[in-house]
Design an enzyme around this catalytic site. Structure first.
Site, mmCIF file in Angstrom:
data_model
loop_
_atom_site.group_PDB
_atom_site.id
_atom_site.type_symbol
_atom_site.label_atom_id
_atom_site.label_comp_id
_atom_site.label_asym_id
_atom_site.label_seq_id
_atom_site.Cartn_x
_atom_site.Cartn_y
_atom_site.Cartn_z
ATOM 1 N N ASP A 20 85.269 -0.392 81.603
ATOM 2 C CA ASP A 20 86.036 -0.822 82.232
ATOM 3 C C ASP A 20 86.193 -2.016 82.645
ATOM 4 O OD1 ASP A 20 88.147 1.964 81.779
ATOM 5 O OD2 ASP A 20 86.141 2.847 83.203
ATOM 6 N N HIS B 294 86.677 6.751 86.408
ATOM 7 C CA HIS B 294 87.279 6.798 84.964
ATOM 8 C C HIS B 294 88.443 7.377 84.358
ATOM 9 C CE1 HIS B 294 87.026 5.630 80.716
ATOM 10 N NE2 HIS B 294 87.202 6.195 80.640
HETATM 11 P P1 NAD Z 1 85.405 12.901 68.704
HETATM 12 O O1 NAD Z 1 86.279 13.810 68.824
HETATM 13 O O2 NAD Z 1 85.783 11.534 67.542
HETATM 14 O O3 NAD Z 1 83.667 13.695 68.542
HETATM 15 C C1 NAD Z 1 83.715 14.478 69.141
HETATM 16 C C2 NAD Z 1 82.048 14.920 69.027
HETATM 17 O O4 NAD Z 1 81.907 15.842 70.020
HETATM 18 C C3 NAD Z 1 82.267 16.035 67.238
HETATM 19 O O5 NAD Z 1 81.975 15.667 66.402
HETATM 20 C C4 NAD Z 1 82.614 16.986 68.382
HETATM 21 O O6 NAD Z 1 81.839 18.641 67.087
HETATM 22 C C5 NAD Z 1 81.559 17.153 69.498
HETATM 23 N N1 NAD Z 1 81.000 18.024 69.888
HETATM 24 C C6 NAD Z 1 81.773 18.737 71.038
HETATM 25 N N2 NAD Z 1 81.535 19.467 71.951
HETATM 26 C C7 NAD Z 1 79.817 19.531 72.116
HETATM 27 C C8 NAD Z 1 79.057 20.253 71.643
HETATM 28 N N3 NAD Z 1 79.453 21.113 73.121
HETATM 29 N N4 NAD Z 1 77.929 19.896 71.892
HETATM 30 C C9 NAD Z 1 78.378 18.804 71.266
HETATM 31 N N5 NAD Z 1 78.878 18.375 69.912
HETATM 32 C C10 NAD Z 1 79.863 18.767 70.745
HETATM 33 O O7 NAD Z 1 85.305 12.202 69.862
HETATM 34 P P2 NAD Z 1 85.093 10.610 70.264
HETATM 35 O O8 NAD Z 1 86.019 9.599 70.577
HETATM 36 O O9 NAD Z 1 83.552 10.593 69.365
HETATM 37 O O10 NAD Z 1 85.062 11.062 72.206
HETATM 38 C C11 NAD Z 1 83.703 11.602 72.976
HETATM 39 C C12 NAD Z 1 84.188 12.236 74.149
HETATM 40 O O11 NAD Z 1 84.545 10.186 75.003
HETATM 41 C C13 NAD Z 1 86.173 12.468 74.501
HETATM 42 O O12 NAD Z 1 85.922 13.258 75.554
HETATM 43 C C14 NAD Z 1 86.532 10.686 74.590
HETATM 44 O O13 NAD Z 1 87.720 10.936 75.030
HETATM 45 C C15 NAD Z 1 85.017 10.667 75.671
HETATM 46 N N6 NAD Z 1 85.395 8.600 75.489
HETATM 47 C C16 NAD Z 1 85.331 8.249 77.344
HETATM 48 C C17 NAD Z 1 85.299 6.827 77.154
HETATM 49 C C18 NAD Z 1 84.502 6.332 78.333
HETATM 50 O O14 NAD Z 1 84.640 5.187 78.711
HETATM 51 N N7 NAD Z 1 83.451 6.785 79.650
HETATM 52 C C19 NAD Z 1 85.072 6.225 76.617
HETATM 53 C C20 NAD Z 1 85.809 6.171 75.421
HETATM 54 C C21 NAD Z 1 85.924 8.325 74.544
HETATM 55 C C1 LMR Z 2 88.967 5.350 76.588
HETATM 56 O O1 LMR Z 2 88.968 4.961 77.699
HETATM 57 O O2 LMR Z 2 89.313 4.657 76.066
HETATM 58 C C2 LMR Z 2 88.742 6.942 76.776
HETATM 59 O O3 LMR Z 2 88.336 7.193 78.344
HETATM 60 C C3 LMR Z 2 89.642 7.422 75.357
HETATM 61 C C4 LMR Z 2 90.437 7.741 76.028
HETATM 62 O O4 LMR Z 2 91.272 8.526 76.514
HETATM 63 O O5 LMR Z 2 91.561 6.586 77.101
#
Ligand code: NAD
Ligand code: LMR
Length: 328
Positions: free
Chosen positions: A158, A186
């Protein structure tokens, strides 16, 4: 020979995992002279995909990569690690808010919190999986063996987004935009504090004099950037999220220069800025470079920012209430 830093990444086969692991293994995060041993943690159904990622990591021939272990449980995967990057969890889809994921993703962080008692004594935990502030709270409550201050959730993405938007508006390089603190959650209530940020050392409000733009278009662009990316890509941010995770860890590892700060969600001690104790709350933070950090004190907040901070605080209190059965 320097002892390897042991880093666990959950969700190693996911989109963020795919971008993140290479940048850790390449030496970018801990430097060219520090070997890294990776622990890839996945759900059993995704272990095969994680094995593919591991094969590619080997094929990069990074001299800093000491080894890779793949696990389908947090108990084994978090054993002895110095850094736990908790990414694995469900992402949201179009039309959802991040906290719509709370009851699906929250329990993941109960199990991982408990397993963190097996980590190295100096472990530091970064939660990326959404809703990341409250998931970090859950993990922290389920791991009383590790000091609460070692838990953080990522709001660096962010901050980076906000800096990029201000740089575009001012027509400057993004490096000129400093000290952009994100306050609170967030989520779409997050508060980018433009009043205390600077562009080329001058207050943002002296460079971008259109206050209405800052309070409306800029604010909305930052708060809704995650949703805009989902609308455009059909999937949530991945490379930028991984990049922000690298920035987050680097900022904690390095002493923050005098007069500067960065954004991270950390446990509120209840003493600063009237934020209730215990919430994992994004503050302007300074790293002392020795594993410790402090919240920047006495920033002057405009009434506009204070009002928004009240809203994001209320949202975090409500999220905490929704998961109270997961908190010990
Ligand atoms: P994705 O679906 O591509 O990958 C998630 C992976 O996590 C999958 O491979 C799944 O099998 C695995 N998984 C699920 N539960 C699990 C567990 N208990 N133990 C281990 N692995 C597990 O998703 P992504 O795009 O990589 O996003 C992951 C997370 O990050 C989401 O919750 C997304 O919203 C979050 N995210 C946060 C931010 C931030 O700024 N804080 C930014 C982007 C994404
Ligand atoms: C982001 O900010 O890109 C992540 O938290 C993914 C989302 O769900 O927006």
């Amino acid at each position: 020979m320097t002892k390897p830093v042991r880093v666990a990444v959950t969700g190693a086969a996911g989109q963020i995992g795919y971008s993140l692991l290479y940048r850790i293994a390449s030496g970018e995060l801990f430097g060219p002279n520090t070997p890294v041993r990776l622990s890839l943690i996945e759900l059993p159904a995704a272990v095969k995909a994680a094995e593919g990622t591991a094969m590619e990591l080997e094929d990069c021939a990074f001299s800093t990569l000491d080894g890779i272990d793949i696990h389908d449980s947090p108990e084994k995967g978090l054993e002895g690690v110095n850094w736990a990057l908790l990414v694995g969890s469900k992402p949201r889809g179009p039309g959802m808010e991040r906290n719509d994921l709370i009851r699906d993703n929250g329990p993941i962080f109960v199990a991982q919190g408990k397993a963190l008692s097996r980590a190295a004594s100096d472990v530091r935990i970064v939660v990326v999986g959404n809703p990341c502030n409250t998931n970090a709270l859950i993990a922290q409550h389920n791991c009383r063996e590790v000091p609460a201050t070692r838990f953080s959730a990522m709001t660096m993405l962010d901050e980076n987004r906000a800096r990029a938007q201000l740089a575009l508006k001012a027509g400057v390089n993004v490096g000129a935009v400093r000290n952009l603190a994100i306050w609170g959650n967030h989520s779409s209530t997050m508060v980018p504090d433009f009043d205390n940020a600077t562009i080329n050392g001058k207050p943002v409000t002296q460079v971008i004099t259109e206050r209405k733009w800052l309070e409306t278009e800029f604010l909305a662009a930052v708060q809704k950037r995650g949703a805009a990316i989902i609308a455009a890509r059909g999937k949530s941010s991945a490379a930028s999220a991984a990049s922000a995770c690298i920035d987050h860890v680097k900022r904690f590892l390095t002493k923050t220069p005098a007069g500067e700060w960065f954004s991270a969600a950390i446990p509120s001690d209840g003493k600063l800025y009237d934020i209730p104790a215990g919430l994992i709350y994004s503050f302007p933070v300074r790293s002392l470079g020795d594993g410790k950090y402090e919240v920047v004190r006495d920033l002057k907040l405009s009434s506009f920012t204070r009002e928004l901070i009240g809203i994001t605080t209320k949202e975090l209190l409500a999220e905490r209430d929704v998961v109270k059965d997961l908190l010990t």
